[in-house]
Structures are given as C-alpha cells and as structure tokens.
Design an enzyme around this catalytic site. Structure first.
Site, PDB file in Angstrom:
ATOM      1  N   GLU A 253      48.890  47.302  35.477  1.00 38.39           N
ATOM      2  CA  GLU A 253      49.765  48.148  36.310  1.00 38.39           C
ATOM      3  C   GLU A 253      51.010  48.650  35.585  1.00 38.39           C
ATOM      4  OE1 GLU A 253      48.772  46.552  40.720  1.00 38.39           O
ATOM      5  OE2 GLU A 253      49.912  45.150  39.500  1.00 38.39           O
TER       6      GLU A 253
HETATM    7  C1  ACM Z   1      46.594  42.374  39.261  1.00 36.50           C
HETATM    8  O1  ACM Z   1      46.175  42.026  40.369  1.00 36.50           O
HETATM    9  N1  ACM Z   1      47.582  43.251  39.171  1.00 36.50           N
HETATM   10  C2  ACM Z   1      46.037  41.838  38.037  1.00 36.50           C
END
Ligand code: ACM
Length: 440
Positions: A253
């Site tokens: 992310e």
């Molecule tokens: C995640 O759930 N951002 C690895």
C-alpha cells in the site's frame, strides 16, 4: 496457561533408536521450526500403556505433541488408543498478528502461541510497525520507542516489546515448534518512524502522531540522506532479535512513490536483508520488483490482479497465501458482526475452511506455494476477547487448510467437531464466536 499433561507413561522416538520419555508437564522442544525445513511429519501411537512419537526432529515432535494434546483435550484428558501417520501439506503454516494498530503484549501473545501450537501452526508473524506505533527496540535509534511506541489507533496507550521480551517470546514459541517472524513495514505504513526520526521527512520536521486507520499516506524516501542508515539499523535490529530464516519487510500500500522509486526501494531492502543473512518476505505489491529468487511473496489482496504474483512464482519466488476473502480473520463473519472490516467481503468459517491453496490462484504453480497464513489486523480489535473472538473458530479452519489436503478434509465433519473445540477454547478461557453451523 501451560499445555495440559500428556498421560504418562509416554515415549518419544526421534529415529535415533533411543526411547525418550515424555516428562510430566510435557515435552520441551528445541531449536526453531525451521531447523529442519518443512519436515514436520510424525507418527503417533497411543495405547493403554504408552504414547510414542516417531519423528525426524523438532518440527515433527512439535506436531505429534500438538496432536496428542488436541486428542487429550477433546477426549476429556485421555488419549484414545490409536495410530496416526501424518505429514503437513505446506512447510509454512502461519498466523500474523498486528500489534501495531493496537498493542498486545507478552501475556496475550503467549496465549496466541499456545493456541497456534495446538493447531500445528509453525510461524507467528508479528506486524511490529505501522503508522500508529513502533513496537520493537532499535538500539541505534532509541527515539523510535521513546517517541512512537506510546500511540495506537484511537489514542490508546500503545506499548512495545523490549528486546528481552521479544527474546523470551521467541524461546517460548520455539519450545512449541513456532518461529517468530518479525515485520518492519517499509517504505509505507511508516508515520510512526517519520514522527520519531525527523530526518526521514522531506522537510526535516517530525510528522504528527497518527491514530486513524487510513492507509497509503506515509512513505520513506531512499534519496534522503538518513534513510539508508535508518534501514540498516531498523532491519538489522529486527534480524538480530528474531530467529529463523526469514524477516518480513512489508512493501504494501505505497501510494506516494512513483513506480520506479518504489521498485528501487524494494530492491535496496531486498539486497539489505540478503546481505544480513536472511530471506526477505514482502507483501504482494513488491512481486514485480524482486530480483533474487530467495525472496518470498505474500499474497493478501483478493481484490487485486494476482498476475504479478503468478509471474514472480514462475521466476522462482516462493509464495505464502493469505487471501483476504479466506484468511484475513479481521474480516467480519457476517453483516451483524460488530468488530472487524469487510473490504475483502464477509468471511464465515466455511469460507476459511473450504478452499484449496493449490488451485485458488489460476496459473500459480502449486510447487511455488511455501504455505498459508491467517492474518489478524487490529484496527478494530482492542481487547484480548476481541482478538480471540475473531480468531476462533476460523483459525482452526485455516489450520486444516495449511496442514491437510482437500481430499481428507470434510466441512460437515469439521463443523460437527467444532462444539468440542469450542469447549476446549472455553476451558482455556479464550473467547470465540458462535456461528450457525454447519450451513454457513
Ligand atoms: C495488507 O493487508 N495491507 C498487507
């Protein structure tokens, strides 16, 4: 609590021709779960007069011991006469706990380890850093703990694992056949680091403490002069403080770097971990950037195109499967579940149980699958009861997916056994969620 007693007399057969007597109070394991990679096969023979484990080494003994305990607990303290020959389907059988969003300390983590051992997990992956807090000590950067361990989601008190506490937990886990794999999440999910170490920011000023639950708003930048030293110190400290072959370095992310900046960052961290003598594990976003086939990819986002993970597997990378819609135990069970999130959908017990890792991702070579990992993120999980009520019963389902082939699994039989498992959890004082079974 400690494991319940195995009824005496009991013997261990480690394949060396010597009988090993199980002491009152249980067996002490030795080494780490990865001392003899993958081989947790064992046989177990119980009769009215003896209990014998046969295994090649500590992973097999841990697995035999877990089965014996489970049998004893489910049958009210006595192991019925039986013989079992058993082997795991996958070498990596993991559980991830996020102690960054809300902090959970050694007493809770020991209960988690006891439970995971009972279900023959062999990896406890601790998510130790995130935007909301920094949870392990970095000797060369004490400000990480001083300034960024006392925060968590919604302004709670936070906390951290001291080097001594992490060492104790590591031994406690190893004695139960479990390796602790620590995660420092890089380069995103780093607001806590950016708060503690001002030089990691482009403007040289500390970031505000962050106690919300948004993602993608923080990143380290390799071009800043302090960043590489920070990585050396932070990753180095985690490598020093955790055993085994692997360290997790995040990679998920990241929304503030250009693709080429992200790839360069991942490759820098990949090389650093390998130079420090471990194999890095990265979340799936890093798949296309990795350069060394020793690096492992962890799939999690069941809404994302898995093609880069499949391509990485074809280039020789091993893959851990944590698909959000199956293995993310912070997802709500159903629309009425108060805790948890639902971005990957609702995940009922049967969703966690009824899937085959080998065929889940079209095109992913089965031989690339290192294993399966359940994950519990804690944005909404504030108490130990919250934590166990999300894990149970689904952790028992993921345990079967990780250990047993689909041919020997049966949802109806699993659902039928769950009340006995629930009684076992209750006898250990662990919260769990009652589900309408077996129809769900
Ligand atoms: C995640 O759930 N951002 C690895």
């Amino acid at each position: 609590m400690s494991l319940p007693l195995i009824p005496a007399p009991a013997r261990l057969d480690l394949g060396d021709g010597e009988p090993h007597v199980v002491p009152e109070g249980g067996v002490s394991m030795w080494g780490s779960a990865f001392d003899e990679p993958g081989d947790a096969s064992y046989s177990l023979k119980a009769s009215a007069s003896s209990l014998i484990y046969r295994a090649q080494g500590s992973p097999g003994v841990a697995a035999a011991h877990a089965t014996a305990h489970q049998l004893a607990e489910l049958a009210g303290g006595v192991i019925p006469a039986l013989e079992i020959d058993d082997a795991p389907r996958y070498p990596w059988r993991g559980l991830m706990i996020d102690i960054a969003r809300h902090f959970f300390g050694p007493p809770t983590l020991r209960k988690v380890i006891d439970l995971a051992a009972l279900y023959k997990f062999n990896v406890l992956h601790l998510h130790l850093t995130d935007d909301q807090g920094w949870r392990y000590e970095v000797p060369r950067l004490p400000e990480l703990i001083e300034r960024s361990s006392g925060s968590e989601v919604d302004g709670g008190p936070g906390g951290f694992l001291s080097t001594e506490e992490l060492a104790e937990l590591t031994s406690y886990a190893a004695e139960r056949g479990i390796t602790i794999v620590g995660e420092v999440d890089l380069p995103g999910h780093t607001a806590a680091a950016l708060h503690a170490v001002p030089a990691l920011n482009e403007n040289g000023l500390p970031r505000e403490v962050y106690t919300g639950t948004e993602v993608g708003h923080s990143t380290l930048r390799l071009e800043l002069p302090e960043t590489k030293d920070f990585l050396e110190d932070a990753v180095g400290a985690l490598v020093d403080q955790t055993p085994g072959e692997f360290v997790h370095v995040g990679g998920d992310e990241v929304r503030l770097l250009r693709p080429e900046e992200y790839a360069t960052f991942v490759q820098h961290v990949e090389a650093l971990v390998l130079r420090l003598g471990k194999r890095p594990v990265f979340w799936q976003e890093a798949a296309a950037s990795l350069q060394d086939s020793r690096s492992v990819v962890q799939l999690w986002d069941s809404n994302a195109d898995p093609a880069p993970v499949v391509a990485a597997a074809r280039r020789g990378h091993q893959v851990i499967l944590s698909p959000g819609n199956r293995a993310y135990l912070d997802m709500k069970y159903d629309a009425d579940t108060v805790l948890g999130l639902d971005w990957a959908g609702l995940v009922d017990v049967r969703d966690s149980y009824d899937w085959d890792p080998d065929t889940l991702i079209p095109g992913l070579p089965a031989e690339a699958i290192l294993g399966v990992e359940a994950a519990l993120w804690t944005e909404t999980i504030r108490t130990e009861d919250h934590l166990f009520s999300m894990l149970l019963p689904r952790l028992a389902a993921i345990a079967e997916v990780a250990w047993s082939a689909p041919e020997v699994r049966d949802w109806e039989a699993f659902a039928e056994d769950l009340p006995a498992h629930a009684a076992l959890w209750e006898s250990r004082g662990l919260a769990h969620t009652a589900r309408p079974l077996p129809g769900n």
